[in-house]
Structures are given as C-alpha cells and as structure tokens.
Design a protein around this motif. Structure first.
Motif, short mmCIF file in Angstrom:
data_model
loop_
_atom_site.label_atom_id
_atom_site.label_comp_id
_atom_site.label_asym_id
_atom_site.label_seq_id
_atom_site.Cartn_x
_atom_site.Cartn_y
_atom_site.Cartn_z
N PHE A 113 24.22 -0.54 21.63
CA PHE A 113 23.29 -0.40 20.61
C PHE A 113 23.81 0.56 19.56
N ALA A 114 24.17 1.73 20.18
CA ALA A 114 24.43 2.90 19.31
C ALA A 114 25.59 2.62 18.29
N GLY A 115 26.51 1.79 18.66
CA GLY A 115 27.38 1.73 17.72
C GLY A 115 27.21 0.56 16.65
N LYS A 116 26.27 -0.23 16.83
CA LYS A 116 25.62 -0.86 16.00
C LYS A 116 24.89 -0.34 14.92
N PHE A 117 24.20 0.73 15.58
CA PHE A 117 23.21 1.72 14.48
C PHE A 117 24.11 2.38 13.78
N ASN A 118 25.00 2.96 14.38
CA ASN A 118 26.06 4.15 13.80
C ASN A 118 26.90 3.49 12.65
N ASN A 119 27.42 2.17 12.80
CA ASN A 119 28.24 1.51 11.83
C ASN A 119 27.35 0.57 10.61
N GLY A 120 26.33 0.78 10.86
CA GLY A 120 25.20 0.15 9.86
C GLY A 120 25.01 -1.27 10.10
N SER A 121 25.19 -1.88 11.27
CA SER A 121 25.00 -3.46 11.39
C SER A 121 23.60 -3.67 11.91
N VAL A 122 22.80 -2.50 12.01
CA VAL A 122 21.37 -2.66 12.12
C VAL A 122 20.78 -1.40 11.34
N ASP A 123 19.31 -1.67 11.02
CA ASP A 123 18.92 -0.39 10.13
C ASP A 123 18.20 0.46 11.05
N LEU A 124 17.65 0.16 12.35
CA LEU A 124 16.86 0.90 13.22
C LEU A 124 17.43 0.49 14.89
N ALA A 125 17.16 1.72 15.62
CA ALA A 125 17.58 1.55 17.08
C ALA A 125 16.46 2.54 17.82
#
Length: 316
Positions: A176-188
């Motif tokens: 989940f952190a990777g998705k958040f850090n690379n912009g794949s998601v807006d929030l985590a």
C-alpha cells in the motif's frame, strides 16, 4: 548431563509479521520474549514475515506454533479481538489503555479463546490516520472519487471507503505504501509508526498531509495454537505482553512526534462529531452483517462513555 538438560526444552516457533523484516520494531519486541521463554523450558524460534497473509496461512497450516499479526488479519482466528480495530471504536490512548487493562484481567480470558486458538497478547500499534497527497482534501465530501489504497481482505475498510464515495484500490500491508508514494492512489491510511519506515513522506511531501482524526486504533496480536503450549507458558506470554504495552506506547509517541508539524492537518471541531456519527453508522452496519463481535463493541462503547460521557451515543 548436557543431553539430559537439552531434553527438558521444547522447541516452538513464533512467526512475526513486520513490514520491515528482522530490523523492524515488531520483530525487535519479540526477541525479548526468547530469554523469558527459555526460563520456562521453551526454545522460541523466531521467523520474520514481510507478507502478513503468508504468516497467517503458515500459522493456520500449523507451520508456526504462534504468530504475531495486526488485529485486522487476526480476526479470522478470534472475532472478539478482531473487532478491537473497529472504525472509530477507540478514539484515543486513554480509551486504549482502559481496554488493555480490561483484557489483561483473568475474567476476560474467555473472550480471547476461540476454538483451537488463543490470543495471548495484544499490543497497541497506534491511531490510524488518513495520509493524503493533497492537503486541501480535508472533508468527507472531497473524498468522493478519490483513489484510496484499501486492504482488500478487510471488509470494514472496503465498506468505509465505499461509504464516503471514494474508489477502492486493492492493496495489502506490503504494497500500500508503494502505491501511495508513486501516485497510483490519492490517499492511504496508516498509523504513525509506518510513516518513516515505509517512507510515506515521499507521498505526502510536498503538497499532502496527515489528517489528525483517529479512524481506528491499530493493534498487534499474538495468537497461539492452544495445544502447543502449556497453561503456565500461556500465562508467561500474557504477562510479558502486558509488560511491553508501555514500550509500545513509547514507540508510538516517538513516531507521532517524528511527523513534522507542518504535515499534520486538522478537522474543524464541528466536523468531528459528524465523522464520529458516520463511523458509528458503519460500525453498526458491520455488526448487523456479523463482521464485528457485539460484546467487543459494547465493551468499547462503555469505555468511550466512561472517558467522555458527553458523546451523543452515551445517551442511548
């Protein structure tokens, strides 16, 4: 003589989920269990897992005698303790301490046993906050359509994200952190203890923020196969876990202090009651669906009302 002494020891394995692995804070805490276990005649072998799902499956398959997991993942082994992370059920540290004090009493032990499993330790992991890449997103309405990294095996989280009209992007504790850090998601969403180790600041900086409202209170649970440990060994582990609660709070406090002041964003006071009400509605709907344990929710409500009797729910 040495061989005779060796025969007195039994070997048991503890599988530990720690997203950082052997250098992480959870694995570090379990190392201190080893000398205590040795005094009870148990050689405790530790195995670190960075994938929580694998740790849970290995435990279920009997490859681990005991396992350390987040409360969300531990729900499949104990519905009562798996409800302690219920949305908005524990709004702060005072409530969490009261909850742990209650669960550490002998009369509460019956709630910690379910079938062949027993939860022998519950440690605080800290308040769960919403991390955003855009700090201007500070109301529920503004969450609509936003992509949120969501633990896809956790029904309450999926329900909550859909309830606010946001988009579920399936994730797990490892990615989940990777998705958040690379912009794949807006929030985590994550507790403060994840901010530095999982480099969430890469997703937050320079335009984002951490929303200072407690969505839930994460905990870490030690679950055992009951037939693999003596009654005395169980009591030793329980008492050791209780001793480490303060140590865990120190780690949490240090982590929260490590998030820079300018990163925190705060909800207006008038919005907080609305958020509390919304989380309560989601909690009750999950209770109706059999996801949460009613006894656990009642206990946590009693604790919330003891700490703050002015809460709207305390009148009912």
């Amino acid at each position: 003589m040495a061989q005779a002494q060796d025969k007195e020891f039994i070997e048991r394995s503890l599988c530990v989920f720690d997203p950082i692995g052997t250098n992480g804070p959870l694995f570090s805490i379990t190392k201190s269990f080893q000398p205590v276990a040795l005094k009870e005649g148990i050689k405790l072998k530790l195995h670190a897992y960075t994938d929580e799902k694998v740790a849970a499956e290995d435990f279920k398959a009997g490859q681990c005698d005991a396992v350390m997991l987040t409360g969300t993942r531990a729900r499949e082994f104990n519905k009562f303790t798996g409800s302690l992370e219920a949305m908005g059920a524990v709004p702060g540290e005072e409530e969490m301490r009261l909850l742990y004090n209650t669960l550490s009493q002998e009369k509460a032990r019956k709630y910690l046993i379910e079938g062949e499993y027993e939860v022998v330790g519950v440690l605080p992991g800290g308040a769960v906050y919403l991390h955003s890449r855009d700090r201007s997103v500070d109301t529920v309405e503004e969450l609509q359509g936003k992509r949120i990294a969501t633990l896809d095996y956790d029904v309450p989280s999926v329900r909550m994200v859909r309830h606010v009209g946001a988009s579920v992007v399936g994730a797990n504790a490892a990615n989940f952190a990777g998705k958040f850090n690379n912009g794949s998601v807006d929030l985590a969403y994550a507790p403060a203890i994840a901010y530095q180790p999982l480099e969430l600041y890469k997703g937050v900086e320079p335009n984002g923020g951490v929303f200072k409202y407690v969505l839930a209170y994460m905990n870490i649970q030690v679950v055992i196969h009951r037939d693999r440990f003596s009654e005395k060994a169980v009591q030793v582990v329980r008492s050791e876990a209780i001793k480490r609660i303060d140590e865990a709070y120190e780690i949490i406090a240090e982590a929260e202090a490590g998030i820079p002041d300018h990163v925190w964003t705060y909800p207006p006071e008038e919005d907080v009651r609305d958020y509390d009400k919304m989380l309560r509605e989601v909690r009750l709907s999950l209770l109706e669906d059999g996801i949460y344990d009613e006894r656990a929710l009642n206990l946590m409500k009693a604790i919330r009302c003891r700490v703050d009797g002015s809460r709207a729910e305390c009148a009912s």
